[in-house]
Motif scaffolding. Structure first.
Motif, PDB file in Angstrom:
ATOM      1  N   SER A 125     -27.673  29.823 -49.707  1.00 48.61           N
ATOM      2  CA  SER A 125     -27.670  30.411 -50.619  1.00 48.61           C
ATOM      3  C   SER A 125     -26.956  31.869 -50.314  1.00 48.61           C
ATOM      4  N   LEU A 126     -26.574  33.203 -49.698  1.00 45.26           N
ATOM      5  CA  LEU A 126     -26.393  34.167 -49.152  1.00 45.26           C
ATOM      6  C   LEU A 126     -24.932  34.218 -48.735  1.00 45.26           C
ATOM      7  N   VAL A 127     -25.376  32.648 -48.076  1.00 42.85           N
ATOM      8  CA  VAL A 127     -23.724  33.383 -47.336  1.00 42.85           C
ATOM      9  C   VAL A 127     -22.491  32.755 -48.024  1.00 42.85           C
ATOM     10  N   SER A 128     -23.693  31.460 -49.165  1.00 39.45           N
ATOM     11  CA  SER A 128     -22.445  31.184 -50.541  1.00 39.45           C
ATOM     12  C   SER A 128     -21.959  32.688 -51.605  1.00 39.45           C
ATOM     13  N   ALA A 129     -23.102  33.139 -51.537  1.00 40.36           N
ATOM     14  CA  ALA A 129     -23.016  34.312 -52.470  1.00 40.36           C
ATOM     15  C   ALA A 129     -22.486  35.341 -52.602  1.00 40.36           C
ATOM     16  N   GLY A 130     -23.080  35.856 -50.556  1.00 38.79           N
ATOM     17  CA  GLY A 130     -22.354  36.787 -50.260  1.00 38.79           C
ATOM     18  C   GLY A 130     -22.562  37.794 -51.401  1.00 38.79           C
ATOM     19  N   HIS A 131     -21.470  38.701 -51.744  1.00 41.71           N
ATOM     20  CA  HIS A 131     -21.331  40.797 -52.565  1.00 41.71           C
ATOM     21  C   HIS A 131     -21.813  39.675 -53.669  1.00 41.71           C
ATOM     22  N   VAL A 132     -21.544  38.678 -54.233  1.00 43.87           N
ATOM     23  CA  VAL A 132     -21.756  38.398 -55.666  1.00 43.87           C
ATOM     24  C   VAL A 132     -24.113  38.502 -55.517  1.00 43.87           C
ATOM     25  N   MET A 133     -25.058  38.104 -54.336  1.00 44.13           N
ATOM     26  CA  MET A 133     -25.866  38.550 -54.675  1.00 44.13           C
ATOM     27  C   MET A 133     -26.270  39.651 -54.253  1.00 44.13           C
ATOM     28  N   THR A 134     -25.524  40.479 -53.676  1.00 41.55           N
ATOM     29  CA  THR A 134     -25.785  41.527 -52.844  1.00 41.55           C
ATOM     30  C   THR A 134     -26.122  42.786 -53.864  1.00 41.55           C
ATOM     31  N   ALA A 135     -24.819  41.784 -55.033  1.00 34.53           N
ATOM     32  CA  ALA A 135     -24.356  43.486 -55.741  1.00 34.53           C
ATOM     33  C   ALA A 135     -25.772  42.896 -56.733  1.00 34.53           C
ATOM     34  N   PRO A 228     -24.771  46.101 -43.454  1.00 35.69           N
ATOM     35  CA  PRO A 228     -23.643  46.141 -43.630  1.00 35.69           C
ATOM     36  C   PRO A 228     -23.786  47.701 -41.946  1.00 35.69           C
ATOM     37  N   VAL A 229     -22.774  46.940 -41.240  1.00 37.32           N
ATOM     38  CA  VAL A 229     -22.595  47.794 -39.976  1.00 37.32           C
ATOM     39  C   VAL A 229     -21.397  47.334 -39.522  1.00 37.32           C
ATOM     40  N   GLY A 230     -20.603  46.389 -40.869  1.00 34.29           N
ATOM     41  CA  GLY A 230     -19.134  45.391 -40.132  1.00 34.29           C
ATOM     42  C   GLY A 230     -18.890  44.468 -39.107  1.00 34.29           C
ATOM     43  N   LEU A 231     -18.010  43.566 -39.571  1.00 36.54           N
ATOM     44  CA  LEU A 231     -18.219  42.256 -38.926  1.00 36.54           C
ATOM     45  C   LEU A 231     -18.539  42.689 -36.958  1.00 36.54           C
ATOM     46  N   ASP A 232     -17.308  43.346 -37.126  1.00 33.08           N
ATOM     47  CA  ASP A 232     -16.796  44.053 -35.348  1.00 33.08           C
ATOM     48  C   ASP A 232     -17.826  44.428 -35.128  1.00 33.08           C
ATOM     49  N   ARG A 233     -19.200  44.438 -35.484  1.00 30.22           N
ATOM     50  CA  ARG A 233     -20.802  45.172 -34.411  1.00 30.22           C
ATOM     51  C   ARG A 233     -21.260  44.054 -34.596  1.00 30.22           C
ATOM     52  N   LEU A 234     -21.030  43.034 -34.991  1.00 28.05           N
ATOM     53  CA  LEU A 234     -21.565  41.867 -34.116  1.00 28.05           C
ATOM     54  C   LEU A 234     -21.530  41.048 -33.989  1.00 28.05           C
ATOM     55  N   ARG A 235     -22.433  40.380 -32.899  1.00 31.25           N
ATOM     56  CA  ARG A 235     -22.344  39.959 -31.593  1.00 31.25           C
ATOM     57  C   ARG A 235     -23.195  38.857 -31.703  1.00 31.25           C
ATOM     58  N   HIS A 314     -14.037  36.336 -41.595  1.00 34.48           N
ATOM     59  CA  HIS A 314     -12.744  37.974 -42.112  1.00 34.48           C
ATOM     60  C   HIS A 314     -12.319  37.784 -43.094  1.00 34.48           C
ATOM     61  N   THR A 315     -11.946  36.622 -43.725  1.00 41.39           N
ATOM     62  CA  THR A 315     -10.972  36.265 -44.384  1.00 41.39           C
ATOM     63  C   THR A 315     -11.758  36.453 -45.842  1.00 41.39           C
ATOM     64  N   GLY A 316     -13.343  36.679 -45.878  1.00 50.64           N
ATOM     65  CA  GLY A 316     -14.203  36.786 -47.084  1.00 50.64           C
ATOM     66  C   GLY A 316     -13.425  35.487 -48.201  1.00 50.64           C
ATOM     67  N   GLY A 317     -14.038  36.451 -49.463  1.00 51.81           N
ATOM     68  CA  GLY A 317     -13.408  35.956 -51.135  1.00 51.81           C
ATOM     69  C   GLY A 317     -14.712  34.853 -50.837  1.00 51.81           C
ATOM     70  N   ALA A 356      -8.340  27.056 -50.606  1.00 49.11           N
ATOM     71  CA  ALA A 356      -8.739  28.959 -50.183  1.00 49.11           C
ATOM     72  C   ALA A 356      -9.086  29.132 -52.350  1.00 49.11           C
ATOM     73  N   PRO A 357      -9.512  29.124 -52.959  1.00 49.81           N
ATOM     74  CA  PRO A 357      -9.902  29.985 -54.200  1.00 49.81           C
ATOM     75  C   PRO A 357      -9.560  30.542 -54.172  1.00 49.81           C
ATOM     76  N   THR A 358      -9.686  32.021 -55.208  1.00 55.16           N
ATOM     77  CA  THR A 358      -9.678  33.019 -55.653  1.00 55.16           C
ATOM     78  C   THR A 358     -11.563  33.542 -55.274  1.00 55.16           C
ATOM     79  N   ALA A 359     -11.486  34.608 -54.547  1.00 58.90           N
ATOM     80  CA  ALA A 359     -13.211  35.275 -54.075  1.00 58.90           C
ATOM     81  C   ALA A 359     -13.933  34.613 -55.668  1.00 58.90           C
ATOM     82  N   PRO A 360     -15.131  35.070 -55.489  1.00 63.17           N
ATOM     83  CA  PRO A 360     -16.106  34.423 -57.167  1.00 63.17           C
ATOM     84  C   PRO A 360     -16.699  35.792 -57.258  1.00 63.17           C
ATOM     85  N   GLN A 361     -16.669  35.724 -58.421  1.00 56.80           N
ATOM     86  CA  GLN A 361     -17.232  37.316 -58.624  1.00 56.80           C
ATOM     87  C   GLN A 361     -18.238  37.061 -60.217  1.00 56.80           C
TER      88      GLN A 361
END
Ligand code: NAD
Ligand code: MG
Length: 384
Positions: A125-135, A228-235, A314-317, A356-361
């Protein structure tokens, strides 16, 4: 003090572990809602045992059976997606989100929109909704407590620290039951081999995800949203013993890790008792018996899932929602014997290329992307 709890996905593996903890601490909990997809008999038995207010089946067709099992009790019965969301809106001090797949998204969002504290196992659910959920979490002042063992470990390692001081967050991965197989061997893997996880006992879908490494890919995206430390700090590091559940390295060179037995009751207990602690009946960690802890870099040639997930992040949306939906479709097809193991990641990759649909809002946007991505993944399967 007694606290109230609702558990969505109560009949599954996470549901079993959660209710086992509640059973051992019965006087301190009031059970509000319990849900299942169907499993009416098991759900009714649990609702009776825990004296729940309401039992809900996601599949409305199973409601008559649920009603029959609950007749003569004061427990309410309900069915269907809307009923799951209504139940998630009922007051509860803690909501456990343990439905598998994007099917858990709407009830989880319903609880978030009530400003609830949500113990989140349902990573899809968090992977799919991402920012929609965290907002929504921010907007409604809700709290997400990670139950996924890696994220629960990171959450614990971050306590008392500042995200700005984090150099790396390292997710550990067991590597799953097929870690040492060659590509040719992977091609011939059966569903029974794929779900036979060496360390953890889990539902079928996440077991296949562990075997493909999509579980770690989904967890990478989950971590990106939770911390939220940014993708470059996750491994990601492969650690076959599953003793270190994840770690955080700080800029001074200190690495904090959380260790524990491979038993989901440990991270679930941490979320149930948060910000305190509770007893569990889990076997203590016996380090001399374990002997050695080993670590490897992931092999993204044999297991492309983490690469696909990192690229989607990285692509996001809409990309993570597409990745998740395609993976759900491919895993179901693999479990049904319709495709080979190695086709799972190939189908996900192709779906991401073609859709590649537009970013869900909004929640509705996410659900629409999820539904359409499933159709595209189905079409990719025909071609496979
Ligand atoms: P599971 O298959 O054992 O249980 C899933 C639960 O969801 C069941 O109660 C089932 O009835 C319900 N359900 C399934 N489809 C549904 C639908 N369409 N509508 C409503 N309810 C539905 O799965 P699990 O292993 O308990 O995993 C649950 C979630 O927790 C998943 O997102 C998984 O990734 C996550 N998780 C699980 C573990 C683990 O050890 N099992 C660890 C970390 C995270
Ligand atoms: Mg995990």
């Amino acid at each position: 003090m007694t606290r109230s709890i609702s558990i969505f996905g109560a009949t599954g593996s996470i549901g079993d572990s959660t209710l086992d903890l509640i059973r051992g601490d019965r006087a301190n909990w009031n059970v509000v809602a319990l849900s299942a997809n169907c499993s009416a008999e098991k759900l009714a038995a649990l609702a009776k045992e825990f004296d729940a207010e309401i039992a809900v089946v996601g599949d409305e067709g199973c409601l008559p059976e649920l009603r029959a099992h609950l007749s003569g009790t004061a427990i309410e019965a309900a069915g269907g997606e809307q009923a799951l969301c209504d139940a998630a809106r009922r007051p509860a001090d803690l909501t456990v989100a343990a439905i598998v797949g994007c099917a858990g998204l709407a009830p989880t969002m319903a609880a978030i929109e009530q400003g609830r504290t949500v113990a989140l196992a349902n990573k899809e659910s968090l992977v799919s909704a991402g920012h929609v959920m965290t907002a929504k979490v921010a907007q409604y002042g809700a709290t997400l407590l990670p139950v996924d063992s890696e994220h629960n470990a990171i959450f614990q390692c971050l306590q008392g620290n500042d995200l700005e001081d984090v150099r790396w967050i390292t997710l550990t991965a067991s590597g799953g039951p097929l870690r040492t197989k060659t590509l040719a061997e992977l091609d011939a893997v059966t569903p029974a081999q794929a779900v036979a996880h060496p360390n953890w006992s889990m539902g079928a879908k996440i077991s296949v995800d562990s075997a493909t490494m999509f579980n770690k890919g989904l967890e990478f995206i989950e971590a990106f949203h939770l911390f939220p430390v940014g993708l470059d700090r996750l491994r990601i590091v492969v650690h076959p013993q599953s003793v270190i559940h994840s770690m955080v390295e700080y800029r001074d060179g200190s690495t904090l890790a959380q260790l524990g037995p491979s038993d989901m009751r440990v991270p679930i207990a941490s979320a149930l008792a948060w910000p305190r602690r509770m007893d569990t009946a889990c076997k203590p960690l016996d380090l001399p018996a374990i002997g050695e802890l080993t670590f490897f870099a992931p092999d993204e040639e044999r297991f492309p899932a983490t690469k696909l997930a990192r690229e989607a992040a990285h692509t996001g949306g809409a990309a993570p929602a597409v990745l998740n939906a395609a993976n759900e479709v491919a895993v179901a097809a693999f479990l049904a014997g319709q495709i080979r193991f190695t086709q799972i990641s190939a189908i996900v990759a192709r779906t991401l290329e073609h859709y590649a649909p537009t970013a869900p809002q909004s929640l509705d946007d996410v659900l629409a992307v999820d539904a359409e991505a499933r159709v595209h993944a189905g079409a990719m399967m025909e071609l496979a």
